[in-house]
Design a protein around this motif. Structure first.
Motif, short mmCIF file in Angstrom:
data_model
loop_
_atom_site.label_atom_id
_atom_site.label_comp_id
_atom_site.label_asym_id
_atom_site.label_seq_id
_atom_site.Cartn_x
_atom_site.Cartn_y
_atom_site.Cartn_z
N ARG A 151 -3.26 -16.65 -2.06
CA ARG A 151 -2.70 -16.14 -3.41
C ARG A 151 -1.87 -14.75 -3.22
O ARG A 151 -1.83 -13.98 -2.21
N LYS A 152 -1.06 -14.82 -4.11
CA LYS A 152 0.11 -13.72 -3.90
C LYS A 152 -0.05 -12.42 -5.26
O LYS A 152 -0.49 -12.90 -6.29
N LEU A 153 0.05 -11.45 -4.74
CA LEU A 153 0.34 -10.31 -5.76
C LEU A 153 1.72 -9.82 -5.62
O LEU A 153 2.25 -9.51 -4.53
N ARG A 154 2.44 -9.95 -6.90
CA ARG A 154 3.70 -9.62 -6.95
C ARG A 154 3.95 -8.22 -7.67
O ARG A 154 3.32 -7.91 -8.67
N VAL A 155 4.72 -7.42 -7.03
CA VAL A 155 5.26 -6.20 -7.80
C VAL A 155 6.49 -6.27 -8.17
O VAL A 155 7.33 -6.47 -7.09
N THR A 156 7.10 -6.19 -9.29
CA THR A 156 8.39 -6.19 -9.77
C THR A 156 8.70 -4.84 -10.43
O THR A 156 8.17 -4.51 -11.40
N VAL A 157 10.00 -4.28 -9.76
CA VAL A 157 10.54 -3.11 -10.67
C VAL A 157 12.07 -3.16 -10.56
O VAL A 157 12.58 -3.97 -9.98
N THR A 158 12.59 -2.49 -11.51
CA THR A 158 14.10 -2.22 -11.38
C THR A 158 14.26 -0.79 -11.58
O THR A 158 13.37 -0.03 -11.99
N GLY A 159 15.30 -0.28 -11.06
CA GLY A 159 15.63 1.16 -11.10
C GLY A 159 16.57 1.38 -10.21
O GLY A 159 17.26 0.72 -9.34
#
Length: 197
Positions: A123-131
């Motif tokens: 199972r995956k844990l995804r962290v998404t940001v922009t900046g």
């Protein structure tokens, strides 16, 4: 600390692509050293009336920082971290030339940063940001440790809601079934047409 994982970087045009579009070998930023850290902080202000009977605390500012370091990196990683970075692969055969600096070279591109931590069960844990990177870029040539390029991304809005970070956590089958059952219970059953309530 989120633990080790894979970092992907892609140009951000305002919409977050599907996982399969972001999480490809060509968008992988490199090999991570030291894991990754997500930090959230807020600034609050407390207002009280003159007699101290009424008090209200409001959040006035939010800040999200995402930090990680890579010991091997793709050329897009440098360009995503340094707005004046350019990569030249054509002027000198067999060489890739990185040029950094010069305010006239500031790129207007925005980048999406995706960190994927894979658990033991897949199972995956995804962290998404922009900046933008607001940390100092340092390349240390140390005989006792591998060089790394560290990033400190200060997040900006990902969507119309003002979300600064999106955490996408894949559930186990049991967790998903439990949530589905709870949602079904909270939804009122439809009343057949003509039937008295």
């Amino acid at each position: 600390i989120l633990g080790s994982g894979d970092m992907y970087v892609a140009e951000f045009t305002g919409e977050i692509p599907e996982d399969s579009v972001i999480e490809t070998d060509e968008k992988r930023a490199g090999n991570i050293k030291g894991g990754a850290t997500l930090e959230y902080s807020q600034t609050s202000q407390t207002v009280k009336d003159d007699k101290g009977r009424v008090s209200k605390t409001i959040t006035t500012e939010e800040d999200v920082k995402f930090k990680t370091g890579l010991i091997t990196w793709a050329k897009t990683w440098i360009q995503a971290l340094i707005s004046t970075a350019r990569v030249d692969e054509s002027s000198k055969e067999g060489h890739r030339i990185y040029k950094i600096g010069g305010l006239s070279n500031v790129s207007k591109k925005r980048y999406l940063f995706r960190f994927v931590h894979t658990r033991d069960d897949g199972r995956k844990l995804r962290v998404t940001v922009t900046g933008k990177n607001t940390g100092t870029i340092s390349l240390a040539f140390n005989p006792e440790d591998a060089s790394s390029v560290d990033a400190e991304i200060t997040a900006s809005s990902l969507d119309a809601e003002g979300s600064l970070v999106i955490l996408d956590d894949e559930l186990t089958d049991e967790e998903a079934a439990e949530i589905a059952a709870l949602l079904q219970k909270s939804t009122p059953e439809e009343n057949p047409a003509g039937e008295q309530a």
